[in-house]
Design an enzyme around this catalytic site. Structure first.
Site, PDB file in Angstrom:
ATOM      1  N   TYR A 128       0.851  -1.183   0.000  1.00  0.00           N
ATOM      2  CA  TYR A 128       0.000   0.000   0.000  1.00  0.00           C
ATOM      3  C   TYR A 128       0.889   1.235   0.000  1.00  0.00           C
ATOM      4  CZ  TYR A 128      -3.483   3.481   0.965  1.00  0.00           C
ATOM      5  OH  TYR A 128      -4.286   4.590   0.852  1.00  0.00           O
ATOM      6  N   ASN A 210      -2.256   5.987   6.902  1.00  0.00           N
ATOM      7  CA  ASN A 210      -2.755   6.807   8.006  1.00  0.00           C
ATOM      8  C   ASN A 210      -3.349   5.928   9.105  1.00  0.00           C
ATOM      9  OD1 ASN A 210      -5.308   6.018   7.117  1.00  0.00           O
ATOM     10  ND2 ASN A 210      -5.730   7.952   6.076  1.00  0.00           N
ATOM     11  N   SER A 233       4.941   8.869  12.197  1.00  0.00           N
ATOM     12  CA  SER A 233       6.405   8.840  12.207  1.00  0.00           C
ATOM     13  C   SER A 233       6.955   9.568  13.428  1.00  0.00           C
ATOM     14  CB  SER A 233       6.935   9.475  10.930  1.00  0.00           C
ATOM     15  OG  SER A 233       8.324   9.266  10.818  1.00  0.00           O
ATOM     16  N   GLN A 255      10.951  15.245  10.246  1.00  0.00           N
ATOM     17  CA  GLN A 255       9.882  14.352  10.683  1.00  0.00           C
ATOM     18  C   GLN A 255       8.576  15.108  10.899  1.00  0.00           C
ATOM     19  OE1 GLN A 255      10.288  10.792  10.914  1.00  0.00           O
ATOM     20  NE2 GLN A 255      11.887  11.681   9.643  1.00  0.00           N
ATOM     21  N   HIS A 258       5.771  15.392   7.997  1.00  0.00           N
ATOM     22  CA  HIS A 258       5.239  14.196   7.347  1.00  0.00           C
ATOM     23  C   HIS A 258       3.780  14.301   6.925  1.00  0.00           C
ATOM     24  CE1 HIS A 258       7.875  10.892   6.519  1.00  0.00           C
ATOM     25  NE2 HIS A 258       8.552  11.101   7.619  1.00  0.00           N
ATOM     26  N   GLU A 324      10.988   4.913  16.362  1.00  0.00           N
ATOM     27  CA  GLU A 324      11.085   4.444  14.982  1.00  0.00           C
ATOM     28  C   GLU A 324      12.472   4.791  14.431  1.00  0.00           C
ATOM     29  OE1 GLU A 324       8.735   5.195  10.739  1.00  0.00           O
ATOM     30  OE2 GLU A 324       8.594   6.671  12.364  1.00  0.00           O
ATOM     31  N   HIS A 325      12.851   6.048  14.579  1.00  0.00           N
ATOM     32  CA  HIS A 325      14.156   6.523  14.120  1.00  0.00           C
ATOM     33  C   HIS A 325      14.934   7.074  15.310  1.00  0.00           C
ATOM     34  CE1 HIS A 325      11.285   7.445  10.692  1.00  0.00           C
ATOM     35  NE2 HIS A 325      12.096   6.537  10.162  1.00  0.00           N
ATOM     36  N   ASP A 358      15.358   7.150   4.962  1.00  0.00           N
ATOM     37  CA  ASP A 358      14.061   7.222   4.291  1.00  0.00           C
ATOM     38  C   ASP A 358      14.172   6.933   2.806  1.00  0.00           C
ATOM     39  OD1 ASP A 358      12.491   7.783   6.466  1.00  0.00           O
ATOM     40  OD2 ASP A 358      12.428   9.943   6.139  1.00  0.00           O
ATOM     41  N   GLU A 412       2.027 -35.761  29.205  1.00  0.00           N
ATOM     42  CA  GLU A 412       0.981 -34.934  28.602  1.00  0.00           C
ATOM     43  C   GLU A 412      -0.282 -35.742  28.289  1.00  0.00           C
ATOM     44  OE1 GLU A 412       2.554 -32.637  25.352  1.00  0.00           O
ATOM     45  OE2 GLU A 412       4.207 -31.851  26.566  1.00  0.00           O
ATOM     46  N   HIS A 417       0.758 -40.218  20.787  1.00  0.00           N
ATOM     47  CA  HIS A 417       2.080 -39.653  20.528  1.00  0.00           C
ATOM     48  C   HIS A 417       3.160 -40.647  20.959  1.00  0.00           C
ATOM     49  CE1 HIS A 417       0.027 -35.865  19.866  1.00  0.00           C
ATOM     50  NE2 HIS A 417       1.166 -35.216  19.679  1.00  0.00           N
TER      51      HIS A 417
END
Length: 433
Positions: A128, A210, A233, A255, A258, A324-325, A358, A412, A417
């Site tokens: 996207y 968004n 961001s 930033q 944005h 994030e950064h 970026d 178990e 098994h």
């Protein structure tokens, strides 16, 4: 801009508010849910309706897809320097992606046992690319470009009808996108995740968006894989008095522009003089910036200048904020980076501004936000691959470990098994004719 000082009585409480930022408001999730359910029930008809409602576009299923002729026209319109920049960034990002691509491997940790991993690219991925207030050309390269480097066979893209910028379309074609649809927002995410008569379902969705796009991806997780639940961001800069306040101000403003107005720009430093100098530089540099209104909103609500006692305290704060950064503009950035526990990406030294990440450095700029870097990684080639364990035992190796299988089966209460192991104590029985 808000200043926080470590010796103030409300300092810890103020920091807690920063640590607990949310990726999107609750209202966005409720709105996204209604759109998703409409696409689930109505398919293409819902896409037509939402394209008109949200993007003022008159579409039919036959006009969802961008044509080859439109792609060729976009390439003709785009100036050569822009094409060159796109190709260079794509080359550098894909080179990094291929270098970090996981490799198949196997080993024999004990006699008769072979263990390993097999990695297989996904078959069909959707990316996207927002149209919004600016064409996010770089997001094409940092999603589709990496998927192509991972070996994904079919990459499709959705971008809003009003966001068909020639640079975006050119980047999509160069990055290996096979199908491009002029669909935006939540209804585009739903179309890729659920599939319609016109748009076949994908296996994973990647790319920014968004608050509504982010909420939609979260709601659809499980029906489709997603990259991240990423919010607005953000940048956090740790600096000492060796840093250039003009550099710091420029990076914080990068930033703030944005688009949503909910971004955050944070400076953490033991130097009160640097705080004052950066504040003055921000005020000076924001003059004549093209996205002034957006910047002003972030400066009013999301910009923090934080004074701490020393760089150790700065490192602890940065790790808890988990940005994030993260930029480290100190005399010894590598040393400080080793003490920071979490960040989506680290940019070391005064000559490594965040925008280089970026656009063209190499690692993807699709990164975790809102402190989620404490739990999640950014997009990488392995994000577009399936991992399978490989296990092979010889007869003698299995017989050495049958007792373990039997004990776990007993603990178990899974006797079938246990029997799956114990039956192999006998030799293979011939088929009865």
């Amino acid at each position: 801009m808000k200043k926080l000082f470590f010796n103030a009585p409300d300092f810890s409480a103020e920091l807690e508010q920063l640590y607990r930022r949310a990726p999107f408001p609750k209202a966005a999730e409720e709105a996204a849910r209604e759109i998703i359910e409409a696409v689930r029930q109505e398919g293409d008809a819902a896409l037509v309706r939402f394209a008109e409602q949200f993007d003022h576009a008159q579409l039919t299923p036959t006009t969802f897809r961008v044509t080859d002729q439109e792609l060729q026209e976009a390439a003709r319109k785009l100036p050569s320097p822009d094409k060159k920049a796109i190709r260079l960034a794509l080359k550098q990002i894909q080179k990094f992606a291929r270098a970090t691509r996981p490799r198949n491997w196997h080993a024999s940790p004990r006699p008769g046992v072979i263990l390993g991993e097999k990695f297989t690219p996904l078959d069909r991925v959707g990316v996207y690319i927002p149209g919004g207030t600016a064409p996010l050309v770089s997001s094409v390269i940092h999603t589709a470009g990496i998927a192509a480097a991972a070996g994904v066979k079919e990459i499709i893209a959705c971008t809003p009808p009003g966001g068909l910028h020639p640079a975006t379309l050119y980047a999509m074609r160069e990055a290996g996108v096979k199908e491009i649809y002029r669909l935006g927002g939540v209804y585009a995410i739903a179309a890729m995740a659920l599939g319609t008569a016109t748009i076949p379902k994908v296996e994973k969705i990647a790319g920014p968006g968004n608050a509504y796009v982010t909420a939609a991806k979260k709601l659809l997780y499980g029906e489709v894989a997603i990259d991240l639940v990423a919010g607005p961001s953000e940048i956090l800069i740790v600096a000492d008095d060796s840093a250039d306040p003009g550099f710091i101000a420029a990076d914080m403003l990068s930033q703030a522009e944005h688009g949503s107005g909910h971004e955050q720009a944070v400076l953490v430093t033991p130097s009160r003089e640097l705080i004052d100098a950066v504040e003055a530089e921000i005020i000076l540099q924001k003059i004549n910036r093209k996205r002034g209104e957006t910047i002003d909103r972030v400066l009013a609500n999301g910009t923090f200048l934080i004074h701490v006692s020393d760089l150790d305290a700065a490192a602890e704060l940065a790790g808890r904020y988990a940005p994030e950064h993260l930029e480290i503009q100190t005399a010894h950035p590598e040393k400080l980076a080793g003490r920071i526990s979490a960040a989506g990406a680290m940019f070391l030294g005064s000559w490594t501004p965040e925008p280089v990440g970026d656009f063209c450095a190499g690692p993807s700029h699709v990164l975790p936000t809102a402190s989620s870097a404490r739990s999640f990684n950014g997009l990488e080639t392995s994000s577009f691959m399936r991992r399978s364990s490989l296990v092979k035992y010889s007869k003698s190796a299995l017989r050495r470990e049958i007792g373990v299988i039997e004990r776990f089966g007993a603990m178990e209460q899974l006797d079938a098994h246990a029997r799956s192991g114990s039956i192999r104590r006998r030799d293979k029985q011939p088929l009865k004719k």
